[in-house]
Write a protein that holds these residues in place. Sequence first.
Motif, mmCIF file in Angstrom:
data_model
loop_
_atom_site.group_PDB
_atom_site.id
_atom_site.type_symbol
_atom_site.label_atom_id
_atom_site.label_comp_id
_atom_site.label_asym_id
_atom_site.label_seq_id
_atom_site.Cartn_x
_atom_site.Cartn_y
_atom_site.Cartn_z
ATOM 1 N N ARG A 9 0.829 -1.215 0.000
ATOM 2 C CA ARG A 9 0.000 0.000 0.000
ATOM 3 C C ARG A 9 0.865 1.268 0.000
ATOM 4 O O ARG A 9 0.408 2.334 -0.421
ATOM 5 C CB ARG A 9 -0.946 -0.020 1.198
ATOM 6 N N ALA A 10 2.073 1.150 0.502
ATOM 7 C CA ALA A 10 2.974 2.305 0.516
ATOM 8 C C ALA A 10 3.611 2.544 -0.844
ATOM 9 O O ALA A 10 4.177 3.615 -1.094
ATOM 10 C CB ALA A 10 4.062 2.102 1.566
ATOM 11 N N ALA A 11 3.523 1.577 -1.746
ATOM 12 C CA ALA A 11 4.152 1.703 -3.063
ATOM 13 C C ALA A 11 3.175 2.313 -4.063
ATOM 14 O O ALA A 11 1.970 2.076 -4.000
ATOM 15 C CB ALA A 11 4.614 0.330 -3.553
ATOM 16 N N SER A 12 3.717 3.058 -4.997
ATOM 17 C CA SER A 12 2.866 3.711 -5.998
ATOM 18 C C SER A 12 2.274 2.717 -6.985
ATOM 19 O O SER A 12 1.306 3.022 -7.686
ATOM 20 C CB SER A 12 3.681 4.766 -6.749
ATOM 21 N N THR A 13 2.871 1.545 -7.079
ATOM 22 C CA THR A 13 2.406 0.549 -8.044
ATOM 23 C C THR A 13 1.280 -0.326 -7.497
ATOM 24 O O THR A 13 0.794 -1.215 -8.187
ATOM 25 C CB THR A 13 3.584 -0.358 -8.445
ATOM 26 N N TRP A 14 0.869 -0.082 -6.254
ATOM 27 C CA TRP A 14 -0.183 -0.929 -5.648
ATOM 28 C C TRP A 14 -1.513 -0.689 -6.377
ATOM 29 O O TRP A 14 -1.910 0.456 -6.604
ATOM 30 C CB TRP A 14 -0.333 -0.572 -4.167
ATOM 31 N N PRO A 15 -2.200 -1.745 -6.799
ATOM 32 C CA PRO A 15 -3.449 -1.560 -7.556
ATOM 33 C C PRO A 15 -4.531 -0.911 -6.700
ATOM 34 O O PRO A 15 -4.618 -1.124 -5.503
ATOM 35 C CB PRO A 15 -3.836 -2.985 -7.953
ATOM 36 N N ALA A 16 -5.351 -0.097 -7.364
ATOM 37 C CA ALA A 16 -6.465 0.553 -6.664
ATOM 38 C C ALA A 16 -7.540 -0.471 -6.344
ATOM 39 O O ALA A 16 -7.729 -1.457 -7.066
ATOM 40 C CB ALA A 16 -7.044 1.666 -7.540
ATOM 41 N N ASP A 17 -8.254 -0.228 -5.274
ATOM 42 C CA ASP A 17 -9.322 -1.119 -4.832
ATOM 43 C C ASP A 17 -10.618 -0.705 -5.522
ATOM 44 O O ASP A 17 -11.107 0.418 -5.347
ATOM 45 C CB ASP A 17 -9.477 -1.019 -3.309
ATOM 46 N N GLU A 18 -11.189 -1.581 -6.318
ATOM 47 C CA GLU A 18 -12.411 -1.263 -7.054
ATOM 48 C C GLU A 18 -13.548 -0.868 -6.117
ATOM 49 O O GLU A 18 -14.345 0.015 -6.424
ATOM 50 C CB GLU A 18 -12.836 -2.446 -7.920
ATOM 51 N N LYS A 19 -13.626 -1.521 -4.942
ATOM 52 C CA LYS A 19 -14.683 -1.188 -3.995
ATOM 53 C C LYS A 19 -14.561 0.266 -3.543
ATOM 54 O O LYS A 19 -15.567 0.980 -3.418
ATOM 55 C CB LYS A 19 -14.620 -2.122 -2.785
ATOM 56 N N ALA A 20 -13.326 0.728 -3.292
ATOM 57 C CA ALA A 20 -13.106 2.107 -2.863
ATOM 58 C C ALA A 20 -13.497 3.080 -3.975
ATOM 59 O O ALA A 20 -14.103 4.136 -3.723
ATOM 60 C CB ALA A 20 -11.650 2.308 -2.464
ATOM 61 N N ILE A 21 -13.171 2.721 -5.224
ATOM 62 C CA ILE A 21 -13.540 3.569 -6.361
ATOM 63 C C ILE A 21 -15.055 3.668 -6.478
ATOM 64 O O ILE A 21 -15.627 4.746 -6.692
ATOM 65 C CB ILE A 21 -12.925 3.024 -7.663
ATOM 66 N N TYR A 22 -15.714 2.526 -6.326
ATOM 67 C CA TYR A 22 -17.171 2.487 -6.434
ATOM 68 C C TYR A 22 -17.822 3.331 -5.338
ATOM 69 O O TYR A 22 -18.751 4.107 -5.599
ATOM 70 C CB TYR A 22 -17.640 1.032 -6.345
ATOM 71 N N LYS A 23 -17.339 3.191 -4.095
ATOM 72 C CA LYS A 23 -17.900 3.972 -2.991
ATOM 73 C C LYS A 23 -17.710 5.468 -3.226
ATOM 74 O O LYS A 23 -18.601 6.281 -2.953
ATOM 75 C CB LYS A 23 -17.244 3.555 -1.674
ATOM 76 N N SER A 24 -16.544 5.828 -3.713
ATOM 77 C CA SER A 24 -16.269 7.230 -3.996
ATOM 78 C C SER A 24 -17.212 7.761 -5.073
ATOM 79 O O SER A 24 -17.746 8.881 -4.983
ATOM 80 C CB SER A 24 -14.812 7.405 -4.435
ATOM 81 N N LYS A 25 -17.455 6.943 -6.102
ATOM 82 C CA LYS A 25 -18.341 7.333 -7.185
ATOM 83 C C LYS A 25 -19.769 7.529 -6.671
ATOM 84 O O LYS A 25 -20.448 8.497 -7.024
ATOM 85 C CB LYS A 25 -18.303 6.264 -8.287
ATOM 86 N N MET A 26 -20.235 6.600 -5.824
ATOM 87 C CA MET A 26 -21.592 6.707 -5.286
ATOM 88 C C MET A 26 -21.729 7.940 -4.399
ATOM 89 O O MET A 26 -22.758 8.627 -4.405
ATOM 90 C CB MET A 26 -21.930 5.443 -4.483
ATOM 91 N N ALA A 27 -20.686 8.238 -3.628
ATOM 92 C CA ALA A 27 -20.728 9.408 -2.751
ATOM 93 C C ALA A 27 -20.813 10.690 -3.569
ATOM 94 O O ALA A 27 -21.540 11.636 -3.225
ATOM 95 C CB ALA A 27 -19.499 9.433 -1.848
ATOM 96 N N ALA A 28 -20.075 10.721 -4.677
ATOM 97 C CA ALA A 28 -20.105 11.900 -5.544
ATOM 98 C C ALA A 28 -21.487 12.092 -6.148
ATOM 99 O O ALA A 28 -21.989 13.219 -6.262
ATOM 100 C CB ALA A 28 -19.050 11.768 -6.647
ATOM 101 N N ARG A 29 -22.115 10.996 -6.530
ATOM 102 C CA ARG A 29 -23.469 11.086 -7.097
ATOM 103 C C ARG A 29 -24.463 11.624 -6.068
ATOM 104 O O ARG A 29 -25.345 12.431 -6.403
ATOM 105 C CB ARG A 29 -23.932 9.715 -7.581
ATOM 106 N N ARG A 30 -24.312 11.164 -4.821
ATOM 107 C CA ARG A 30 -25.233 11.643 -3.777
ATOM 108 C C ARG A 30 -25.044 13.137 -3.527
ATOM 109 O O ARG A 30 -26.008 13.857 -3.249
ATOM 110 C CB ARG A 30 -25.016 10.839 -2.493
ATOM 111 N N ARG A 31 -23.802 13.590 -3.615
ATOM 112 C CA ARG A 31 -23.547 15.022 -3.402
ATOM 113 C C ARG A 31 -24.183 15.871 -4.499
ATOM 114 O O ARG A 31 -24.595 17.005 -4.274
ATOM 115 C CB ARG A 31 -22.039 15.276 -3.328
ATOM 116 N N ARG A 32 -24.260 15.324 -5.731
ATOM 117 C CA ARG A 32 -24.886 16.057 -6.824
ATOM 118 C C ARG A 32 -26.397 16.081 -6.642
ATOM 119 O O ARG A 32 -27.100 16.939 -7.078
ATOM 120 C CB ARG A 32 -24.549 15.409 -8.170
#
Length: 693
Positions: A670-693
């Motif tokens: 997780r400390a390395a820049s090459t660590w893959p992003a977590d799809e669940k975190a991306i999805y939660k972030s996307k849903m939160a952005a939609r709710r804010r709109r």
Amino acid sequence: MNADTSKTPAGSERLPVDHDVLAGLADGPRRDFRLRGRAFAGDPALRQPADDPSLEAQRSATTRAALELGKQGFPAQSLPRALGGQEAFAAYVAGFEETLLASPSAQIKAGVQYGLFGGAIQHLGNAAQHERWLRAVMAGELMGSFAMTEIGHGSDVAALGTTATYDPATQEFEVHTPFRAATKDYIGNAARDARAAVVFARLITRGVDHGIHALFVPLRTEEGQPLPGITIEDDGYKGGLPGVDNGRIAFDRIRVPRANLLDRYGQVAADGTYTSDIESPGRRFFTMLGTLVQGRVSLDGAATVGAKLALDIAVRYALARRQFAGADADEETTLLDYAQHQRRLMPALARTWANAAAHESLLGDFERVFSGADDTDEARQTLETRAAGFKALSTWDALDIVQECREACGGQGFLAENRLVGLHQDLDVYATFEGDNTVLLQLVGKRLLGDYAAELKDVDFGGVARYIGTQAAEHSLYRTGLASAGRTIGDIFTPALNARRIRSGKLIGALLAERVRVMVAQLAGDLRPAAKASPEAAAELFNRHQHELIEAARAYVEMLKWEAIDAQYKQIDRAAHPAEAKLVKRLRDLFGLSLIEQHIGWHLMYGRLPMARARQVGPAIDRLCGLLADNALDIVEAFGFGPEHRRAPIADGAEAARQDEARAHYRAGRAASTWPADEKAIYKSKMAARRRR
């Protein structure tokens, strides 16, 4: 020294117990002998080979361990002082039980050799026979068998079919197996090592069958070949205990000298005249068998050692194994932090601690009887009853606890290298060794009924009438449901509705004792017509109530075990050892409340607990499980086992190393820049952005 607290979770309520004090409580007053037995069991040279499962390899290793026990002088501790022993009966048993840690096969084989074969000679034989055979037996120089059980009769010893008919012309006994079902079966040491056996047979002289007696019978030549007239068969592979060479023995009119009769309780003169200091054949039979109670006593203790070993492995694994993410993304939750996992292991830990405390009280009874300090008929009967009941429940408990521990370790618990599967297989037969457990509880139940009848026999007629009237009124009260309007046991001891009140030692003790009293009284009333019935009708009536008899016996033994841990708690100097006293109290309360929860329906049906208080039992157990989980490592460390006893990688670093490696991997990643992003975190972030709109 205090237990290691490095694994104690933050925010826990761990009691700061002193390891040495807690270990002293766990081991009891014979700790020195337990430590000596434990040291013996830790010797790598005495283990069974893990890489060779063949019967010969397993048996050979087990024989070495059993003989080494004799060479080191362990069994000689129980010998009479005239033969160089210490007459340390209970201390020897305590140390011997710890040999299970080397392997259950070694413990059982040694038990056959020294406890059964040697014990029968010691307790049923005379001084000349002691001098002739006993020293060699207890040193492991004369290997032997205890030939009691037959294919057709196990627990019913009085009905054995083997005969020993005296011939005055030759002053010999003719030992004979008259039919196949009379063949001695499941006889330890018989298939491979025994050179002689103590054989139990019907003694017949001058045309009279005097019932079961024991004789010393040679089986093999020095080279190991069966003697003429003796047929030996190998029982072969069993479900467990691969190192014990069980076999079958049949006798075809073989002859042994009159001097080979173990004649402490019955003598045969040269002309065939039979004499005994005990005139009653029934009383003589039970007195003779009573001297052999050591087997049941040691199985009670050994089964408890087995349960301790399983819990030691499972608790250590539960503290190391992590599963499912917690608040910290890099730190999963340990198994023992989960309430249900605590519910799996903590009641088992409390039950095992109670079984150990009860076993120490049983060893005290055993010592008083066999040392002669209290060798009365009453003391012997009490010892026999308690040994039968304790052995039954402890061996069943051990099987249940080992299985729970195996499941609590998941797939790792199923690997042979982690001991739990093999331990369960080896302990399986303990439930029928030295008497089938169900039959043993029937013996306990009959004793309870006898005591109940004895209590009533000296009461005057007015007293009996008052007693019956009280019982009738009481049953009427509870049957009509009016108990809730009166004062139940729960009302008397718990005026406030909270978990602390339900944990009252007085309440738990009263509930357990009351259950026994009511069950025995009700059973006695149901069986009362048998006194005036025909033998057939009486037998049928008894058979109809056999289940109630066994359940009453189980309730009685459970009560005795709770009383033992309660007595242990009360004997602790609470001013000097407050933390240790509080920990034992928690174990006591959890054991008692678990028993009440197990039979909660009975307590409700008979009105001994009101509904509101009954609902407090479960939450109180949950709270105790959580508290004890904080000290679980302290408790299992008090058992005194080291890696050389556990021999289970998951309990001694393997799992912890895997978890450390995994945590290091994820933190570095997780400390390395090459660590893959977590799809669940991306999805939660996307849903939160939609709710804010």
